[in-house]
Scaffold this motif. Structure first.
Motif, mmCIF file in Angstrom:
data_model
loop_
_atom_site.group_PDB
_atom_site.id
_atom_site.type_symbol
_atom_site.label_atom_id
_atom_site.label_comp_id
_atom_site.label_asym_id
_atom_site.label_seq_id
_atom_site.Cartn_x
_atom_site.Cartn_y
_atom_site.Cartn_z
ATOM 1 N N SER A 129 -7.372 -6.017 -6.289
ATOM 2 C CA SER A 129 -6.901 -6.882 -5.203
ATOM 3 C C SER A 129 -5.429 -7.234 -5.344
ATOM 4 O O SER A 129 -4.788 -7.638 -4.383
ATOM 5 C CB SER A 129 -7.733 -8.168 -5.141
ATOM 6 O OG SER A 129 -7.460 -9.008 -6.245
ATOM 7 N N SER A 146 -12.001 3.035 0.957
ATOM 8 C CA SER A 146 -12.798 3.869 1.852
ATOM 9 C C SER A 146 -13.720 4.839 1.125
ATOM 10 O O SER A 146 -14.498 5.534 1.763
ATOM 11 C CB SER A 146 -11.883 4.636 2.811
ATOM 12 O OG SER A 146 -11.001 5.462 2.082
ATOM 13 N N ILE A 171 -4.500 6.921 -1.403
ATOM 14 C CA ILE A 171 -4.284 5.774 -0.509
ATOM 15 C C ILE A 171 -5.618 5.289 0.070
ATOM 16 O O ILE A 171 -5.897 4.082 0.126
ATOM 17 C CB ILE A 171 -3.301 6.170 0.611
ATOM 18 C CG1 ILE A 171 -1.926 6.468 -0.003
ATOM 19 C CG2 ILE A 171 -3.203 5.069 1.673
ATOM 20 C CD1 ILE A 171 -0.998 7.265 0.910
ATOM 21 N N GLY A 172 -6.451 6.236 0.453
ATOM 22 C CA GLY A 172 -7.775 5.869 0.985
ATOM 23 C C GLY A 172 -8.596 5.098 -0.032
ATOM 24 O O GLY A 172 -9.251 4.108 0.295
ATOM 25 N N ARG A 196 -16.546 -8.660 3.123
ATOM 26 C CA ARG A 196 -15.847 -8.799 4.404
ATOM 27 C C ARG A 196 -16.640 -9.656 5.388
ATOM 28 O O ARG A 196 -16.165 -9.953 6.482
ATOM 29 C CB ARG A 196 -15.577 -7.413 5.015
ATOM 30 C CG ARG A 196 -14.542 -6.608 4.215
ATOM 31 C CD ARG A 196 -13.951 -5.449 5.015
ATOM 32 N NE ARG A 196 -12.751 -4.932 4.359
ATOM 33 C CZ ARG A 196 -12.690 -3.782 3.671
ATOM 34 N NH1 ARG A 196 -13.759 -3.021 3.556
ATOM 35 N NH2 ARG A 196 -11.558 -3.397 3.093
ATOM 36 N N ASN A 255 -1.364 -4.022 -5.177
ATOM 37 C CA ASN A 255 -0.340 -3.735 -4.173
ATOM 38 C C ASN A 255 0.655 -4.876 -3.988
ATOM 39 O O ASN A 255 1.490 -4.838 -3.105
ATOM 40 C CB ASN A 255 -1.000 -3.394 -2.833
ATOM 41 C CG ASN A 255 -1.692 -2.032 -2.887
ATOM 42 O OD1 ASN A 255 -1.176 -1.104 -3.483
ATOM 43 N ND2 ASN A 255 -2.857 -1.938 -2.295
ATOM 44 N N LEU A 257 0.852 -1.188 0.000
ATOM 45 C CA LEU A 257 0.000 0.000 0.000
ATOM 46 C C LEU A 257 0.894 1.246 0.000
ATOM 47 O O LEU A 257 1.815 1.345 0.810
ATOM 48 C CB LEU A 257 -0.890 -0.013 1.247
ATOM 49 C CG LEU A 257 -1.975 1.071 1.318
ATOM 50 C CD1 LEU A 257 -3.087 0.800 0.295
ATOM 51 C CD2 LEU A 257 -2.553 1.151 2.729
ATOM 52 N N LYS A 298 -7.564 1.612 -0.213
ATOM 53 C CA LYS A 298 -8.036 0.868 0.966
ATOM 54 C C LYS A 298 -9.547 0.634 0.920
ATOM 55 O O LYS A 298 -10.102 -0.026 1.790
ATOM 56 C CB LYS A 298 -7.677 1.638 2.247
ATOM 57 C CG LYS A 298 -6.191 1.625 2.562
ATOM 58 C CD LYS A 298 -5.786 2.737 3.502
ATOM 59 C CE LYS A 298 -6.141 2.462 4.941
ATOM 60 N NZ LYS A 298 -5.542 3.518 5.841
#
Lengths: 341, 341
Positions: A256, A331, A325-326, A208, A259, A20, A329
């Motif tokens: 997926s 978000s 970056i968010g 998740r 990174n 990441l 992830k």
């Protein structure tokens, strides 16, 4: 009287991320703006795009893919800005253009190097920022991926991963309107609610909550005809296991694996032979000839107030790296954009 | 005066193999032949086929693929035999038929269950056994796989794995005649010589000389447009790495994974997106509408003496299991068949 800026600010990639990305992999740098040469435009950017696929080009060994971004250079990305100075025929000062010169306040744009800049015209309910979303390359990606690559037919079942992202949120709505049954995969319960209640998915899975390879078959009990793949990995494996004979997979992205290097592919690819599946990778520019059609479709939908077009807006270049970056992830909801102007 | 046989012999699958099959997984069983019912044929088999793909159906958990073979039953396979008794319209005693009732001396064949039997007519240089090879499903597999699935165009480069096998040996010749540059992968130096000197491949790689992911790029320096995949695994990964933009992969078989479950897929599948690759699985019956065309092509070629059609012939049912195991180990050249009569 000239209002021409003398300096500009840009985001440079200063280190190749390991996994990441970290904010320290990027730097905000101020530099002088050179004079224009013939065939160039000076564009004052208002919106720039951040996209998961940019992460791929931050791997120096992404051989065979698009070339890696150079260290010390500005990562290419889509941007919408206004022409401040033109030495390129067909472009006037004041035109709004969509170009791919990237993460910076001012861009020097030409016809060479990357995709050609296009003049874009906001009107009615179509806003500037929509040209980084439904009226731009994400819109074309959704449109061509679903109809040209996925060959969707009415009455079929579509599975979409990354279903509330910049492309996925459009795919869900497009597929629903095309008469498909839509199963969405997302990263939170809240996003699942959004996918169903706002975007119109028939079912949504929060990946998740368990292993997608268990979760998907429990929902897709009658199988899947088209899988629009934004994430790869376990999602692709899960989809292959429930694809119906003759099913199509549109390989749009594999966030997926961005990174990490050398992610194992789906362990059940042999099913593609047995079921006559087609897996086809694509990038939107391969379907550039469909841009007018995609724009007409989304333009009409926006004008009639029929499109849900969520954005995650990052304010200014200083917060761009954190927003990028968010996004990686997971978000954000909808298309992630940076307001520059 | 009746010559109708009272008993017959058949090969039964008596245990599901763990890894490479053992002879003890099979049994030769003698049993009574029942009387025919309406709609049935009694066929005295002369040749039966052994195919790598049959191994897949010896995995009880091959869920989603073709159903697993039942224990105590005869594994289905293609066979050519003579009609000894007919209670099925359109078939006469003395007709030679191609059917898929399997590894046995006599088959009771009907229109239900499996592919329909077809009357076949050897003539000129076309022999009975050719209907298990170029004039049968392997021929159609090669033809449809290369042209319909692979969409081969003249001047392109084709990579073929399992290139001296029943299907691969036909693919090499077909591609060469279609004006392609042909790179063959095989399991021994001797087979490599055969692929080049007899079948007409431009280059041949012995995959046992190293890692195919190193060997292929050294030979396919200008890339590959069509990969005809008979083996999967590392070969598929190697091919993806050298495919040209817009390349096509015909996923015909994955013999490298038949003896194990859950083989990881290619770790570079994300390149399919970047290069706009299409990977399409198929089985020959999905292209049954091309059978006449495939037969016309191969029939003409055989008649003019222009086809190299190697066989590995196993003599009698008693040696069938050993031959099947040998084929899976890669010890045969050309189509493996069992002479029953």
């Amino acid at each position: 009287m000239s209002t021409r800026p003398i300096t500009t600010r840009e985001i440079q990639l200063v280190a190749y991320p390991d996994g990441l990305p970290a904010e320290s992999d990027f730097a905000v740098v101020e530099r002088d703006l050179p004079a224009l040469r013939d065939g160039q435009l000076l564009v004052g950017n208002r919106w720039v795009s951040i996209d998961p696929a940019q992460r791929v080009r931050m791997n120096p060994a992404a051989a065979g893919y698009l070339p890696a971004f150079a260290l010390g250079a500005v990562p290419a990305s889509w941007a919408v800005g206004m022409v401040l100075e033109s030495r390129l025929a067909g472009f006037e000062v004041g035109d709004l253009v969509l170009h791919n010169a990237g993460w910076q306040e001012h861009s020097i744009v030409s016809l060479a190097g990357g995709r050609k800049p296009r003049v874009v015209v906001p009107s009615g309910r179509i806003r500037e920022v929509d040209f980084l979303g439904p009226m731009g390359w994400p819109g074309l990606t959704a449109y061509a991926g679903l109809f040209d690559v996925g060959e969707l037919r009415p009455g079929e079942t579509v599975f979409v991963s990354g279903a509330v992202g910049g492309v996925g949120s459009l795919v869900v709505q497009l597929a629903r309107r095309a008469g498909a049954r839509v199963i969405a995969s997302v990263g939170s319960r809240e996003k699942a609610r959004f996918a169903v209640e706002d975007l119109g998915a028939h079912e949504a899975i929060c990946y998740r909550d368990g292993d997608i390879r268990d979760l998907l078959p429990a929902v897709a009990t009658k199988g899947v005809d088209v899988y629009f793949d934004n994430v790869g990995g376990d999602h692709l494996e899960a989809a292959i296991s429930v694809m119906r004979p003759g099913g199509r997979v549109a390989l749009c992205g594999a966030v997926s694996s961005y990174n990490s290097a050398g992610t194992p592919g789906p362990s059940n690819l042999f099913l593609a032979t047995a079921k006559g599946l087609t897996l086809r990778g694509f990038l939107a520019w391969m379907y550039e000839h469909r841009f007018e059609r995609s724009n007409a479709y989304f333009g009409g939908l926006i004008d009639e107030g029929g499109l849900v077009s969520p954005h995650t807006i990052i304010e200014g270049l200083d917060d761009l790296a954190g927003g990028f970056i968010g996004m990686l992830k997971g978000s954000n909801v909808g298309k992630a954009v940076v307001r520059v102007g």
